[in-house]
Design a protein around this motif. Structure first.
Motif, PDB file in Angstrom:
ATOM      1  N   ALA A  87       0.841  -1.211   0.000  1.00  0.00           N
ATOM      2  CA  ALA A  87       0.000   0.000   0.000  1.00  0.00           C
ATOM      3  C   ALA A  87       0.874   1.258   0.000  1.00  0.00           C
ATOM      4  CB  ALA A  87      -0.937  -0.005   1.199  1.00  0.00           C
ATOM      5  N   ALA A  90       2.456   1.965  -3.292  1.00  0.00           N
ATOM      6  CA  ALA A  90       1.491   2.373  -4.338  1.00  0.00           C
ATOM      7  C   ALA A  90       1.344   3.889  -4.435  1.00  0.00           C
ATOM      8  CB  ALA A  90       0.122   1.751  -4.041  1.00  0.00           C
ATOM      9  N   ASN A 105      -2.847  11.399   3.695  1.00  0.00           N
ATOM     10  CA  ASN A 105      -3.556  10.450   2.827  1.00  0.00           C
ATOM     11  C   ASN A 105      -5.008  10.280   3.235  1.00  0.00           C
ATOM     12  OD1 ASN A 105      -3.959   7.372   1.626  1.00  0.00           O
ATOM     13  ND2 ASN A 105      -2.542   8.644   0.457  1.00  0.00           N
ATOM     14  N   THR A 110     -10.436  11.501  -3.737  1.00  0.00           N
ATOM     15  CA  THR A 110     -10.442  10.396  -4.677  1.00  0.00           C
ATOM     16  C   THR A 110     -10.078  10.906  -6.086  1.00  0.00           C
ATOM     17  OG1 THR A 110     -11.730   8.497  -5.387  1.00  0.00           O
ATOM     18  CG2 THR A 110     -12.939  10.543  -5.274  1.00  0.00           C
ATOM     19  N   TYR A 112      -7.108   9.607  -5.229  1.00  0.00           N
ATOM     20  CA  TYR A 112      -6.022   9.390  -4.277  1.00  0.00           C
ATOM     21  C   TYR A 112      -6.595   8.732  -3.010  1.00  0.00           C
ATOM     22  CZ  TYR A 112      -2.856  12.471  -6.959  1.00  0.00           C
ATOM     23  OH  TYR A 112      -2.055  13.042  -7.905  1.00  0.00           O
ATOM     24  N   ASP A 114      -4.894   5.843  -1.491  1.00  0.00           N
ATOM     25  CA  ASP A 114      -4.660   4.387  -1.554  1.00  0.00           C
ATOM     26  C   ASP A 114      -4.303   3.789  -0.190  1.00  0.00           C
ATOM     27  OD1 ASP A 114      -4.924   4.217  -4.450  1.00  0.00           O
ATOM     28  OD2 ASP A 114      -3.019   5.287  -4.523  1.00  0.00           O
ATOM     29  N   LYS A 174      -3.557  -2.225  -6.265  1.00  0.00           N
ATOM     30  CA  LYS A 174      -3.951  -0.958  -6.903  1.00  0.00           C
ATOM     31  C   LYS A 174      -3.944  -1.172  -8.409  1.00  0.00           C
ATOM     32  CE  LYS A 174      -2.244   3.761  -7.534  1.00  0.00           C
ATOM     33  NZ  LYS A 174      -1.343   4.786  -7.006  1.00  0.00           N
ATOM     34  N   SER A 176      -3.889   0.585 -11.948  1.00  0.00           N
ATOM     35  CA  SER A 176      -3.642   1.869 -12.613  1.00  0.00           C
ATOM     36  C   SER A 176      -3.225   1.599 -14.046  1.00  0.00           C
ATOM     37  CB  SER A 176      -2.571   2.663 -11.863  1.00  0.00           C
ATOM     38  OG  SER A 176      -1.390   1.923 -11.776  1.00  0.00           O
ATOM     39  N   ALA A 184      -4.822   5.800  -9.319  1.00  0.00           N
ATOM     40  CA  ALA A 184      -5.654   4.594  -9.258  1.00  0.00           C
ATOM     41  C   ALA A 184      -6.883   4.669 -10.166  1.00  0.00           C
ATOM     42  CB  ALA A 184      -6.107   4.364  -7.824  1.00  0.00           C
ATOM     43  N   SER A 187      -8.413   0.973  -6.059  1.00  0.00           N
ATOM     44  CA  SER A 187      -7.564   0.137  -5.213  1.00  0.00           C
ATOM     45  C   SER A 187      -8.485  -0.712  -4.339  1.00  0.00           C
ATOM     46  CB  SER A 187      -6.574   0.954  -4.388  1.00  0.00           C
ATOM     47  OG  SER A 187      -7.187   2.067  -3.838  1.00  0.00           O
ATOM     48  N   GLY A 207     -10.935   1.852  -2.944  1.00  0.00           N
ATOM     49  CA  GLY A 207     -10.643   3.261  -3.210  1.00  0.00           C
ATOM     50  C   GLY A 207     -11.062   3.598  -4.630  1.00  0.00           C
ATOM     51  N   PRO A 213     -12.944   6.434   0.406  1.00  0.00           N
ATOM     52  CA  PRO A 213     -12.804   4.970   0.488  1.00  0.00           C
ATOM     53  C   PRO A 213     -13.987   4.348   1.243  1.00  0.00           C
ATOM     54  CG  PRO A 213     -10.705   6.026   0.914  1.00  0.00           C
ATOM     55  CD  PRO A 213     -11.718   7.129   0.849  1.00  0.00           C
TER      56      PRO A 213
END
Ligand SMILES: Cc1cc2nc3c(=O)[nH]c(=O)nc-3n(C[C@H](O)[C@H](O)[C@H](O)COP(=O)(O)OP(=O)(O)OC[C@H]3O[C@@H](n4cnc5c(N)ncnc54)[C@H](O)[C@@H]3O)c2cc1C
Length: 274
Positions: A87, A90, A105, A110, A112, A114, A174, A176, A184, A187, A207, A213
């Motif tokens: 994680a 990532a 974080n 979103t 973002y 992760d 994740k 991508s 992402a 995730s 995510g 999330p």
């Protein structure tokens, strides 16, 4: 005009954040400083915390405590946190990981966030300090629901998680388009503890499948009490989209995210290598 202030203690930072609506905490600054540099943040006080507790990492036992100022690079440097390395790895490239914090974080919009997805699957508690009092633990899920409603919590001083009894019970993936450091498409994190070969109290989180999330409750229900065989994985895939509200953005459309989620969930549950 923007000012900068250093706070020697967590209490000082929490007190200022509670009393001054224009105060903005700077974790690693990878998002805040972008807002400053691009002219979106022009007024108020940027707060820097120099209290060593903010960057402290206590990970040798079963109960893990991570200061909110702990960076992704610090996580990756800790052998005790090996289960969280996928994680942490990532997040962006090495330069971003040297600065990006766990606390920041939690607020990253979103797609973002992760690392927060991993913490959600681990049933993390967020330690919130509002004002000069002591911090209180809030379930991460509750914190995220508040964030979605626009509630400002104050200072996050740290995050607490229980170590998975078996590191193999915890999985993170994740998806991508650009590898290794793309943003992402989605995730997925899953904590799948088992007793006598049957999954008990699974927690699965996504995510980029909702504004913040979210837990995959349909998947958790589908897996409960089952052995992780093809039938259980198929049932989980059928429930995969419950509670999802993905967006269309520059990375992927809502349609695409819905289409590929069950496929990637199936691969994660089957333990397939990427
Ligand atoms: C090039 C690039 C690539 C990136 N790639 C990824 C990626 O792959 N995955 C991903 O998830 N993110 C990514 N990010 C976003 C970001 O780097 C991370 O989400 C990071 O963890 C944010 O942490 P930070 O400490 O830098 O946040 P900051 O910029 O310091 O803060 C972000 C927000 O959180 C608030 N905040 C921070 N800490 C606290 C706290 N302790 N208490 C209260 N409020 C707080 C700040 O006030 C601010 O509003 C990327 C960013 C860049 C620039």
């Amino acid at each position: 005009m923007l000012g900068l202030r250093s706070c020697a203690t967590l209490a000082e930072a929490a007190g200022i954040l509670s009393g001054d609506r224009q105060a903005v905490l700077v974790g690693g600054g990878t998002l805040v400083m972008r807002d400053v540099n691009e002219g979106r943040l022009t007024e108020g006080t940027l707060l820097r915390v120099t209290d060593p507790a903010f960057r402290q990492l206590n990970a040798s036992g079963g109960r893990i405590e991570l200061g909110a100022g702990v960076t992704m690079a610090q996580v990756l440097a800790s052998r005790d946190l090996a289960f969280l390395h996928p994680a942490a790895r990532a997040i962006g490239g090495p330069a971003v990981r040297n600065m990006a914090t766990i606390g920041g974080n939690l607020f990253a919009e979103t797609p973002y966030g992760d690392f927060t997805v991993a913490l959600l699957a681990l049933d993390a508690q967020v330690v919130v300090q509002a004002g000069y009092g002591t911090g209180r633990g809030v379930p991460l899920e509750e914190f995220l629901a508040g964030r979605e409603r626009g509630t400002l919590p104050g200072l996050i001083t740290g995050v607490q998680v229980s170590r998975p009894a078996n590191p193999a019970d915890f999985r993170f993936r994740k998806i991508s388009r650009v590898k290794p450091k793309g943003i992402a498409v989605m995730s997925i994190a899953a904590h799948l503890p088992a007793q006598g070969g049957r999954i008990m109290q699974a927690r699965v989180a996504y995510g980029a499948m909702a504004p913040v999330p979210v837990r995959a409750r349909g998947v958790e229900r589908a897996l409960e009490g089952k052995t992780l065989d093809a039938a259980a994985i198929q049932a989980a895939q059928q429930a995969a989209l419950e509670g999802c509200r993905p967006a269309t953005d520059a990375i992927a459309s809502e349609w695409y995210r819905r289409e590929v989620l069950p496929v990637h969930l199936g691969r994660l549950l089957a333990g397939e290598a990427r």
